[in-house]
Structures are given as C-alpha cells and as structure tokens.
Design a protein around this motif. Sequence first.
Motif, PDB file in Angstrom:
ATOM      1  N   THR A   1       0.839  -1.205   0.000  1.00  0.00           N
ATOM      2  CA  THR A   1       0.000   0.000   0.000  1.00  0.00           C
ATOM      3  C   THR A   1       0.869   1.248   0.000  1.00  0.00           C
ATOM      4  O   THR A   1       0.621   2.207  -0.751  1.00  0.00           O
ATOM      5  CB  THR A   1      -0.929   0.016   1.230  1.00  0.00           C
ATOM      6  N   GLY A   2       1.896   1.260   0.841  1.00  0.00           N
ATOM      7  CA  GLY A   2       2.818   2.398   0.871  1.00  0.00           C
ATOM      8  C   GLY A   2       3.501   2.600  -0.464  1.00  0.00           C
ATOM      9  O   GLY A   2       3.642   3.738  -0.941  1.00  0.00           O
ATOM     10  N   LEU A   3       3.924   1.499  -1.096  1.00  0.00           N
ATOM     11  CA  LEU A   3       4.578   1.579  -2.410  1.00  0.00           C
ATOM     12  C   LEU A   3       3.607   2.108  -3.460  1.00  0.00           C
ATOM     13  O   LEU A   3       3.994   2.927  -4.312  1.00  0.00           O
ATOM     14  CB  LEU A   3       5.099   0.198  -2.819  1.00  0.00           C
ATOM     15  N   ALA A   4       2.355   1.662  -3.400  1.00  0.00           N
ATOM     16  CA  ALA A   4       1.344   2.130  -4.349  1.00  0.00           C
ATOM     17  C   ALA A   4       1.119   3.641  -4.205  1.00  0.00           C
ATOM     18  O   ALA A   4       0.976   4.359  -5.206  1.00  0.00           O
ATOM     19  CB  ALA A   4       0.032   1.386  -4.130  1.00  0.00           C
ATOM     20  N   VAL A   5       1.117   4.131  -2.968  1.00  0.00           N
ATOM     21  CA  VAL A   5       0.946   5.573  -2.728  1.00  0.00           C
ATOM     22  C   VAL A   5       2.108   6.349  -3.337  1.00  0.00           C
ATOM     23  O   VAL A   5       1.912   7.389  -3.985  1.00  0.00           O
ATOM     24  CB  VAL A   5       0.840   5.848  -1.209  1.00  0.00           C
ATOM     25  N   VAL A   6       3.326   5.841  -3.150  1.00  0.00           N
ATOM     26  CA  VAL A   6       4.519   6.514  -3.695  1.00  0.00           C
ATOM     27  C   VAL A   6       4.495   6.499  -5.224  1.00  0.00           C
ATOM     28  O   VAL A   6       4.742   7.524  -5.875  1.00  0.00           O
ATOM     29  CB  VAL A   6       5.799   5.845  -3.165  1.00  0.00           C
ATOM     30  N   LEU A   7       4.190   5.337  -5.804  1.00  0.00           N
ATOM     31  CA  LEU A   7       4.184   5.213  -7.268  1.00  0.00           C
ATOM     32  C   LEU A   7       3.092   6.075  -7.887  1.00  0.00           C
ATOM     33  O   LEU A   7       3.292   6.658  -8.963  1.00  0.00           O
ATOM     34  CB  LEU A   7       3.991   3.748  -7.669  1.00  0.00           C
ATOM     35  N   ARG A   8       1.933   6.158  -7.231  1.00  0.00           N
ATOM     36  CA  ARG A   8       0.859   7.023  -7.743  1.00  0.00           C
ATOM     37  C   ARG A   8       1.327   8.473  -7.821  1.00  0.00           C
ATOM     38  O   ARG A   8       1.127   9.162  -8.833  1.00  0.00           O
ATOM     39  CB  ARG A   8      -0.380   6.917  -6.858  1.00  0.00           C
ATOM     40  N   ALA A   9       1.976   8.940  -6.748  1.00  0.00           N
ATOM     41  CA  ALA A   9       2.451  10.325  -6.711  1.00  0.00           C
ATOM     42  C   ALA A   9       3.508  10.575  -7.780  1.00  0.00           C
ATOM     43  O   ALA A   9       3.461  11.593  -8.489  1.00  0.00           O
ATOM     44  CB  ALA A   9       3.009  10.644  -5.328  1.00  0.00           C
ATOM     45  N   VAL A  10       4.450   9.655  -7.917  1.00  0.00           N
ATOM     46  CA  VAL A  10       5.524   9.824  -8.901  1.00  0.00           C
ATOM     47  C   VAL A  10       4.952   9.803 -10.324  1.00  0.00           C
ATOM     48  O   VAL A  10       5.319  10.631 -11.172  1.00  0.00           O
ATOM     49  CB  VAL A  10       6.582   8.722  -8.729  1.00  0.00           C
ATOM     50  N   ALA A  11       4.027   8.870 -10.591  1.00  0.00           N
ATOM     51  CA  ALA A  11       3.463   8.743 -11.938  1.00  0.00           C
ATOM     52  C   ALA A  11       2.644   9.969 -12.331  1.00  0.00           C
ATOM     53  O   ALA A  11       2.720  10.444 -13.467  1.00  0.00           O
ATOM     54  CB  ALA A  11       2.588   7.489 -12.013  1.00  0.00           C
ATOM     55  N   LEU A  12       1.860  10.515 -11.398  1.00  0.00           N
ATOM     56  CA  LEU A  12       0.991  11.637 -11.723  1.00  0.00           C
ATOM     57  C   LEU A  12       1.700  12.986 -11.681  1.00  0.00           C
ATOM     58  O   LEU A  12       1.307  13.915 -12.389  1.00  0.00           O
ATOM     59  CB  LEU A  12      -0.207  11.662 -10.759  1.00  0.00           C
ATOM     60  N   LEU A  13       2.744  13.100 -10.862  1.00  0.00           N
ATOM     61  CA  LEU A  13       3.419  14.400 -10.710  1.00  0.00           C
ATOM     62  C   LEU A  13       4.679  14.542 -11.552  1.00  0.00           C
ATOM     63  O   LEU A  13       5.142  15.663 -11.764  1.00  0.00           O
ATOM     64  CB  LEU A  13       3.745  14.634  -9.241  1.00  0.00           C
ATOM     65  N   SER A  14       5.250  13.439 -12.032  1.00  0.00           N
ATOM     66  CA  SER A  14       6.440  13.541 -12.893  1.00  0.00           C
ATOM     67  C   SER A  14       6.180  14.380 -14.141  1.00  0.00           C
ATOM     68  O   SER A  14       7.047  15.166 -14.552  1.00  0.00           O
ATOM     69  CB  SER A  14       6.929  12.143 -13.293  1.00  0.00           C
ATOM     70  N   PRO A  15       5.002  14.262 -14.794  1.00  0.00           N
ATOM     71  CA  PRO A  15       4.761  15.100 -15.984  1.00  0.00           C
ATOM     72  C   PRO A  15       4.819  16.602 -15.707  1.00  0.00           C
ATOM     73  O   PRO A  15       5.091  17.382 -16.625  1.00  0.00           O
ATOM     74  CB  PRO A  15       3.346  14.675 -16.418  1.00  0.00           C
ATOM     75  N   HIS A  16       4.573  17.023 -14.447  1.00  0.00           N
ATOM     76  CA  HIS A  16       4.658  18.445 -14.123  1.00  0.00           C
ATOM     77  C   HIS A  16       6.012  19.016 -14.527  1.00  0.00           C
ATOM     78  O   HIS A  16       6.089  20.106 -15.097  1.00  0.00           O
ATOM     79  CB  HIS A  16       4.454  18.655 -12.610  1.00  0.00           C
ATOM     80  N   ARG A  17       7.058  18.266 -14.222  1.00  0.00           N
ATOM     81  CA  ARG A  17       8.415  18.736 -14.519  1.00  0.00           C
ATOM     82  C   ARG A  17       8.611  18.925 -16.020  1.00  0.00           C
ATOM     83  O   ARG A  17       9.153  19.938 -16.466  1.00  0.00           O
ATOM     84  CB  ARG A  17       9.426  17.730 -13.967  1.00  0.00           C
ATOM     85  N   PHE A  18       8.147  17.951 -16.814  1.00  0.00           N
ATOM     86  CA  PHE A  18       8.338  18.029 -18.262  1.00  0.00           C
ATOM     87  C   PHE A  18       7.438  19.102 -18.883  1.00  0.00           C
ATOM     88  O   PHE A  18       7.840  19.788 -19.829  1.00  0.00           O
ATOM     89  CB  PHE A  18       8.066  16.669 -18.886  1.00  0.00           C
ATOM     90  N   LEU A  19       6.228  19.263 -18.336  1.00  0.00           N
ATOM     91  CA  LEU A  19       5.329  20.300 -18.841  1.00  0.00           C
ATOM     92  C   LEU A  19       5.909  21.690 -18.600  1.00  0.00           C
ATOM     93  O   LEU A  19       5.789  22.580 -19.450  1.00  0.00           O
ATOM     94  CB  LEU A  19       3.964  20.179 -18.154  1.00  0.00           C
ATOM     95  N   LEU A  20       6.541  21.890 -17.458  1.00  0.00           N
ATOM     96  CA  LEU A  20       7.154  23.178 -17.142  1.00  0.00           C
ATOM     97  C   LEU A  20       8.443  23.399 -17.928  1.00  0.00           C
ATOM     98  O   LEU A  20       8.760  24.510 -18.335  1.00  0.00           O
ATOM     99  CB  LEU A  20       7.439  23.272 -15.639  1.00  0.00           C
ATOM    100  N   CYS A  21       9.198  22.322 -18.126  1.00  0.00           N
ATOM    101  CA  CYS A  21      10.492  22.419 -18.807  1.00  0.00           C
ATOM    102  C   CYS A  21      10.328  22.866 -20.257  1.00  0.00           C
ATOM    103  O   CYS A  21      11.197  23.542 -20.806  1.00  0.00           O
ATOM    104  CB  CYS A  21      11.195  21.064 -18.745  1.00  0.00           C
TER     105      CYS A  21
END
Length: 316
Positions: free
Chosen positions: A146-166
């Motif tokens: 469950t903890g891993l799923a929470v971390v992976l969800r955050a990384v998967a959904l928020l990683s595009p923020h960096r590329f969208l801003l870049c």
Amino acid sequence: MSIYNKSYVHPSTFILTGTPGLEAAHVWISIPFCLVYVLALVGNRSLLFIIRTDFSLHEPMYLFLCMLAAADLVVCTTAVPKLLRLFWFQDGEIPFEACLTQVFLIHSCSTMESGFFLAMAFGRYVALCNPLRHSAILTHTVTGETGLAVVLRAVALLSPHRFLLCRLPYCKTTIIPHTYCEFTALIKIACAETSIRRAYSLTVAFLTGGLDFMLIIYSYALILNTVFHLPPKEARLKALATCGSHVCVSPVSYTPAFSSFLTHRFGHKVAPQVHIFVANIYLLVPPMVNPIIYGVRTQKIRNRVLTMFRLSKLTS
C-alpha cells in the motif's frame, strides 16, 4: 527561427522574491518559519526513531505514520532552507533545474501525504468494522504494498509536471514572486498557452487530494455507523478515541492544502501576500502538527516517549 530568445526559453536561474510588499519584514517573518521548521524536524525525526526502535509499534498504523513523517520531512526540507536563505541573506537565486526539482518534490510528497492519510483511515475502518480479520487483512506485506502504491501514484501523476514546465518558454520574466517554486507560480510567468497544463494540474489535484479526502470522509462515515451501533457507551467512547488523532490531523492538513489550491487558481482578487502566506502554511504547519497530535493522542507513542524521558533522567 524561434521568436523566443533561447536564454529566456530555458533561463539558467530564476529569482525568488519572497513576499511582495513585505521585503522589509522578511527577517521578522523568518523567525516563526524557522521555529516551525525546527519543531517539524525534531517531531518527525523523533517519531521515526521511536517507531523504528520499538518493535511493539511495528504495526500497520504506525508504519503508515512513519511513511507520513518521512514525506513531511521531505516537503518542508525541500522548501524551507532556501526560504530562510532568501529571508536572511536576500539570496533568491535558484537554478532552473533545482526549481523544477523543488516543484516535483513538494507536489509529489504532498500527494503522498494525502495517500498515507487515506491508508490510515482504511486501517481504522478495518480495525473497528472488521476487528477479527484486521491482522489477516493488514499484514506487513499489504502495508508495504500500500505504501509503495501511494509513492508510485504520486511519482506517476506528478512527474509530468516537470516536463510540462520544462518545455514552456519563459520570455516574460525570470522573477518568481513567491518564496519557493510552485507549479502555478511558474505557469503564470510563462509566455505560452498553458490551458492544457492547468487542466492537467487540476485533474491531478482532484484524482489525488480531492478523491482521497472524499474517501476518508466515507471511511469515517462507515466507522461512525459501526461505532454508534456498539451497545455499551464505554465501548463507543473507546472506539471513537482510537480515531481521535486521525480526525484532528485531517482538517489540519487538508484545510491549508485546499485553501492554497483554490486561492492560486480561482482567487484572482486575493492579494499576493495572502496567496504566499497560505502556501507557506500548507507546507509548514502540517509537518509540525502531525507528530505532536499523534504523539499526544496515541497512547503507545506517548508511553514510549515518557519511558525515554524517565530513562534519561535515571542515567543523568
């Protein structure tokens, strides 16, 4: 040929200005910020140490609490040291890549915090509504997954923020009127169409914090329905007491988060100082308050802390 100067499309540095209009008071503003940060560091590190060293606390609720404390530490440490350098030494320069990294860490770890709150609410639901199967449902393996799923969800959904801003051209200015790099603050200084990026950010916010908050409310509605059907009054009070920490922590965390989100996106007539103040409260107050509430209201942690104090007095 591009109509934008390449140095502005990808500036080497941004300049954080702090709180517009209150620059003369930055040193005074930094005092409570520094105090809150120190309390957050001490509280969350103490919580991690206590749970790690006491094997009786290696239960799902306390393991989720460890994950929450780790996320709290990353969120406030990502923003506050740079904020204090800005307030104390007028050092507002932040490299472009460091700014994007700050955006990712703050938003992704804040999303993880929300996921851990939901996981703890689910743990309380299982413990009170299905107590005979609690240990069978919430095993250490399930807790870790469950903890891993929470971390992976955050990384998967928020990683595009960096590329969208870049990929945005920053040809208006490199000055960010804020105390730290924030997604909406960067979007505002870009000189390109950002409606798709704003829509994506809004969708992510709903799918994480918004959905988590609704599921937490639903979990506690089921818990209350179960608790109020318990026959003895003492049993009802005891069951409610076990949820006290979570009920106290959730408003403290979600209220500034939703306030910051709404004022940035819809509060166009709100003063910039209010925007920035709410955004800083969102980063600083929950990491400070969470370990205090859990430390005071959770009997096992409270007893462990008191035992440590007694031992330290005996050895001194």
